[in-house]
Motif scaffolding. Structure first.
Motif, short mmCIF file in Angstrom:
data_model
loop_
_atom_site.label_atom_id
_atom_site.label_comp_id
_atom_site.label_asym_id
_atom_site.label_seq_id
_atom_site.Cartn_x
_atom_site.Cartn_y
_atom_site.Cartn_z
N ASP A 54 8.62 7.68 -31.22
CA ASP A 54 8.00 8.94 -30.82
C ASP A 54 8.92 9.71 -29.89
N ARG A 55 9.03 11.01 -30.14
CA ARG A 55 9.84 11.86 -29.28
C ARG A 55 9.00 12.53 -28.20
N HIS A 56 7.70 12.53 -28.38
CA HIS A 56 6.83 13.26 -27.46
C HIS A 56 6.38 12.36 -26.31
N PRO A 57 5.91 12.98 -25.22
CA PRO A 57 5.39 12.19 -24.10
C PRO A 57 4.13 11.44 -24.50
N LYS A 58 3.80 10.42 -23.72
CA LYS A 58 2.54 9.69 -23.92
C LYS A 58 1.47 10.18 -22.94
N ARG A 59 1.91 10.60 -21.75
CA ARG A 59 0.99 11.06 -20.71
C ARG A 59 1.55 12.37 -20.14
N LEU A 60 1.26 13.45 -20.82
CA LEU A 60 1.79 14.77 -20.46
C LEU A 60 0.81 15.49 -19.54
N ALA A 61 1.27 15.83 -18.35
CA ALA A 61 0.48 16.66 -17.43
C ALA A 61 1.02 18.08 -17.49
N ILE A 62 0.12 19.05 -17.56
CA ILE A 62 0.51 20.45 -17.71
C ILE A 62 -0.06 21.26 -16.55
N LEU A 63 0.79 22.09 -15.95
CA LEU A 63 0.38 23.01 -14.89
C LEU A 63 0.78 24.41 -15.31
N THR A 64 -0.19 25.33 -15.37
CA THR A 64 0.11 26.69 -15.81
C THR A 64 -0.22 27.72 -14.73
N GLY A 65 0.52 28.84 -14.79
CA GLY A 65 0.29 29.94 -13.87
C GLY A 65 0.17 31.25 -14.62
N ALA A 66 0.31 32.35 -13.88
CA ALA A 66 0.04 33.68 -14.43
C ALA A 66 0.88 34.00 -15.66
N GLY A 67 2.12 33.48 -15.71
CA GLY A 67 2.98 33.74 -16.86
C GLY A 67 2.45 33.16 -18.15
N MET A 68 1.51 32.23 -18.06
CA MET A 68 0.87 31.68 -19.25
C MET A 68 -0.06 32.71 -19.88
N SER A 69 -0.60 33.60 -19.06
CA SER A 69 -1.60 34.55 -19.54
C SER A 69 -1.04 35.94 -19.83
N THR A 70 0.14 36.25 -19.33
CA THR A 70 0.66 37.61 -19.50
C THR A 70 0.88 37.96 -20.97
N GLU A 71 1.21 36.97 -21.79
CA GLU A 71 1.40 37.25 -23.22
C GLU A 71 0.10 37.63 -23.92
N SER A 72 -1.02 37.31 -23.27
CA SER A 72 -2.32 37.73 -23.80
C SER A 72 -2.72 39.10 -23.28
N GLY A 73 -1.91 39.66 -22.38
CA GLY A 73 -2.22 40.97 -21.83
C GLY A 73 -2.83 40.95 -20.45
N VAL A 74 -2.89 39.77 -19.83
CA VAL A 74 -3.41 39.66 -18.47
C VAL A 74 -2.27 39.94 -17.49
N PRO A 75 -2.42 40.89 -16.58
CA PRO A 75 -1.33 41.17 -15.64
C PRO A 75 -1.08 40.01 -14.69
N ASP A 76 0.17 39.84 -14.29
CA ASP A 76 0.47 38.83 -13.29
C ASP A 76 0.23 39.42 -11.90
N PHE A 77 0.65 38.68 -10.89
CA PHE A 77 0.38 39.12 -9.52
C PHE A 77 1.62 39.60 -8.79
N ARG A 78 2.75 38.90 -8.96
CA ARG A 78 3.86 39.06 -8.04
C ARG A 78 5.07 39.79 -8.61
N SER A 79 5.00 40.22 -9.86
CA SER A 79 6.12 40.98 -10.41
C SER A 79 6.06 42.42 -9.89
N GLN A 80 7.06 43.21 -10.23
CA GLN A 80 7.11 44.60 -9.77
C GLN A 80 5.97 45.44 -10.33
N THR A 81 5.41 45.00 -11.45
CA THR A 81 4.28 45.72 -12.04
C THR A 81 2.98 44.93 -11.94
N GLY A 82 3.00 43.85 -11.14
CA GLY A 82 1.84 42.98 -11.02
C GLY A 82 0.74 43.58 -10.16
N LEU A 83 -0.37 42.86 -10.08
CA LEU A 83 -1.54 43.35 -9.35
C LEU A 83 -1.26 43.58 -7.88
#
Length: 228
Positions: free
Chosen positions: A2-31
């Protein structure tokens, strides 16, 4: 093998949602470039400037109404269904992970889909918050169940995320600048490999591997690499 992890932990932030059209917070155009968070997203704002507080979060609720998960959310959901994901922890309050089908998400900053009374804690309806009604029990102000600046993170979500990050063989961090404490301390708990996906990587980050890409693109690349 197997090439994939067995116990993968995932942490997501605002950049995970921006592709859906949700604005981020800390960029120059963020909230936070348009709204001072100390005047908008604090307990003091809720208590002393409720009209301003309510307008800001009312607008955010309205903007989320037609937002949909993107391909990156779907990849994470598929990994979870295949049993390799031990935890999905997120700083996002939009519940796009759940909308994509992911389960048992640790919402480190709460969510914008549930509401309660700020004074007594009684659960409230979204429509009552939107209508700016007061608590039916005590007359207090209604609020979304998000973590405001100066408030503590929900302990159950924090402990859940920390536990599975400590037990992971790979930690995958997606779309966060890691500028907000204490969430920026979570990667330090990972005992094994750590991978960082972000569109902008301006400073050295403490990960064993970095992928400079949008969330969906980076996740698609890993999915192919892991033959998932």
């Amino acid at each position: 093998m197997d090439r994939h992890p067995k116990r993968l932990a995932i942490l997501t932030g605002a950049g995970m949602s921006t592709e859906s059209g949700v604005p981020d917070f800390r960029s120059q155009t963020g909230l936070w470039a348009k709204h001072d968070p100390m005047q908008t997203a604090t307990v003091q704002a809720l208590e002393d400037r409720y009209d301003h507080f309510h307008a800001f979060y009312g607008n955010r609720l309205e903007s989320l109404q037609f937002i949909e998960p993107h391909s990156g959310h779907a990849i994470i959901t598929e990994w979870q269904k295949k049993g390799i994901v031990s935890v999905i922890a997120t700083q996002n309050v939009d519940r796009l992970h759940q909308k994509s089908g992911s389960e048992n998400v640790a919402e480190l900053h709460g969510n914008l889909r549930e509401f309660s009374c700020h004074d007594c804690g009684k659960a409230a309806k979204q429509e009552d918050f939107i209508a700016k009604k007061h608590c039916h029990r005590c007359g207090g102000k209604l609020r979304p169940n998000i973590v405001l600046f100066g408030e503590q993170l929900p302990m159950q979500a924090w402990e859940y995320a920390a536990r599975y990050i400590r037990e992971s063989d790979v930690l995958l961090v997606v779309g966060t600048s890691l500028q907000v404490a204490p969430v920026n301390q979570l990667p330090e708990l990972a005992p094994g490999e750590s991978i960082y996906i972000n569109e902008e990587i301006d400073t050295p980050v403490p990960f064993t591997r970095t992928i400079q890409a949008k969330a969906g693109e980076g996740l698609q690349s890993l999915s192919k690499e892991w033959q998932m």
